[in-house]
Structures are given as structure tokens and as C-alpha cells.
Design a protein around this motif. Sequence first.
Motif, short mmCIF file in Angstrom:
data_model
loop_
_atom_site.label_atom_id
_atom_site.label_comp_id
_atom_site.label_asym_id
_atom_site.label_seq_id
_atom_site.Cartn_x
_atom_site.Cartn_y
_atom_site.Cartn_z
N VAL A 87 -11.16 10.64 3.09
CA VAL A 87 -10.04 9.71 3.29
C VAL A 87 -9.89 8.83 2.06
N GLU A 88 -11.00 8.33 1.55
CA GLU A 88 -10.97 7.48 0.36
C GLU A 88 -10.40 8.22 -0.85
N GLU A 89 -10.80 9.48 -1.03
CA GLU A 89 -10.30 10.28 -2.15
C GLU A 89 -8.78 10.45 -2.07
N LYS A 90 -8.28 10.68 -0.87
CA LYS A 90 -6.85 10.87 -0.69
C LYS A 90 -6.08 9.60 -1.02
N ILE A 91 -6.61 8.48 -0.59
CA ILE A 91 -5.93 7.21 -0.84
C ILE A 91 -5.99 6.85 -2.32
N LYS A 92 -7.11 7.12 -2.97
CA LYS A 92 -7.22 6.87 -4.41
C LYS A 92 -6.26 7.75 -5.19
N TRP A 93 -6.01 8.94 -4.69
CA TRP A 93 -5.12 9.90 -5.36
C TRP A 93 -3.68 9.40 -5.38
N GLY A 94 -3.29 8.67 -4.34
CA GLY A 94 -1.89 8.30 -4.19
C GLY A 94 -1.44 7.12 -5.01
N ASP A 95 -0.17 7.15 -5.40
CA ASP A 95 0.49 6.01 -6.04
C ASP A 95 1.22 5.15 -5.02
N ALA A 96 1.70 5.78 -3.94
CA ALA A 96 2.47 5.08 -2.92
C ALA A 96 2.24 5.79 -1.58
N PHE A 97 2.58 5.10 -0.49
CA PHE A 97 2.18 5.59 0.83
C PHE A 97 3.29 5.44 1.86
N VAL A 98 3.43 6.49 2.69
CA VAL A 98 4.27 6.44 3.87
C VAL A 98 3.34 6.48 5.07
N ILE A 99 3.41 5.47 5.92
CA ILE A 99 2.58 5.43 7.13
C ILE A 99 3.51 5.61 8.32
N VAL A 100 3.29 6.71 9.05
CA VAL A 100 4.23 7.14 10.09
C VAL A 100 3.64 6.91 11.49
N TYR A 101 4.49 6.42 12.38
CA TYR A 101 4.14 6.43 13.80
C TYR A 101 5.33 6.97 14.58
N SER A 102 5.08 7.39 15.80
CA SER A 102 6.14 7.87 16.68
C SER A 102 6.49 6.79 17.69
N VAL A 103 7.77 6.59 17.90
CA VAL A 103 8.18 5.57 18.88
C VAL A 103 7.86 6.01 20.30
N THR A 104 7.43 7.27 20.46
CA THR A 104 7.05 7.78 21.78
C THR A 104 5.55 7.72 22.02
N ASP A 105 4.80 7.17 21.06
CA ASP A 105 3.33 7.18 21.12
C ASP A 105 2.80 5.81 20.71
#
Length: 240
Positions: A87-105
Motif C-alpha cells: 500500500v505504501e509503495e502504491k501511494i509513494k508512486w502516485g502524484d495525485a489521488f482519486v478516492i472513491v466511495y459508492s453512495v449505496t455503500d
Amino acid sequence: MSSSFALSRSLRRTGSFPSARTVRIVILGQAAVGKTALAVRFITKRFIGEYDPTLETIYRHEVTIGGEAVIFEILDTAGQEEDALMVEEKIKWGDAFVIVYSVTDRCSFDEVMRLCFLVNHIHAAGGRRSGEPPPILIVANKKDLEFDRMVTPEDGETLSRGLKLPLREISVRDGWEETAAVFHALYSHVLQVLHSSPPSFRRRTGSRMMDKIPRIHSNSALTSTGRSFSFGSFRDLLPD
């Protein structure tokens, strides 16, 4: 026209911009909130509802925004429990982030705050010189499923104000324009960071862990062998 042929043609349509700016975007969120659908909708303008939830892919998509060539490298994460180091490697890799949730969950909504904290914490520990958090945009997906809604627009607005982060409530199923607007808005935020404090926006180095994630290039002739593929598994899109 078969759906497989239509998507392969769409994946091959874009040209190549050798001098384009590359921006790495990581899509985070619980399983089944529409992360893969979001990425594929943006790239192909088509909605596909079913995917293998265990797959992770990096999509490379080339577009023009405001007259400038941009290459999006989009990491579609699986959204399942995994090793903290990965998880840390993936976050370090990124320049920007989209955090998604569902309005049904509701559970996926409750997960947003933890993910935002995780992104900010890992980037701060990584020594961003500006001291500012990385660009993050929250996406509330599946607004078309109004009768199944468990998270109200007001809930989303309250969360957005509390975290001081932009939020967009969209339906990946119903519209390409608002899906594309998510990535365009995030790119604009990246440009603001570049212009305000260039040293803080450094190119993330690769890692052996990240190199193991399959990559799909939207302008590659992935079906040159003539083989077909299914939408149940995007491994079928990968070259032999």
C-alpha cells in the motif's frame, strides 16, 4: 459491432505525445465502488459493469488538455486488504489521488477518511518539501442508484468540508463527461502544485513491487494477434 472490438478500437485510437507531461494517478477505495469502471470509462468513453475484483492494472492514456499533451498513468487498485508495504509503495508512486466511495455503500464512505489520512501521512513521511498534502479528489459514485442510496449528498458535502478536499458526486454508468471531469480537475490541481512549489512535485521512482503490476497502453495495438478478450478479466488485454 461486438463490444470487444469496439473497446479494442477505442484503446488504439489515441496518438503518441513524446514530449507530454506524465501524471501518475492512484485510484483508491473499497472493492466494488467502481474504480475500474471509472478508469475504463475515462479511457474508452464506454461503461462496463463487471470486472475481476482481484486485478490491479496501470493504464497509460494520452490526451490533450488545454492544448497541452498529457499522459495519465492511472493505477487501478483492487481495494482489498493487502500488505502495508505494498500500500505504501502504491501511494509513494502516485502524484495525485482519486478516492472513491459508492453512495449505496456506507462502509465505503466511512473508509474515505482513513484513506485520505493514509495518503497524507505517507507523503508527509516521504518528505514533500512544500509541506502541503498531495492533490486528492473524492468521488461519490453510483448516484444513478437513487433507490439504493445509503449516503446522502449532504453526508458527502460534510465530509468534503471536514477534510478540506473537493468532492464530485457522479454516475460512471450514466456519463462520460463528468467522469472525464474528475481527471481533468485533478490534473489542474497537479499543475497548481507544480507552479506554486516545483520542488515539492518530484517524479516518483519506480520499485520492483510496482513493476509487477500489469500495464495497458491505450494506444497500443493490443489485439494485433487477432485474439478476442472478455471483460471479466482485463488480463486478456495484455500482450502475450
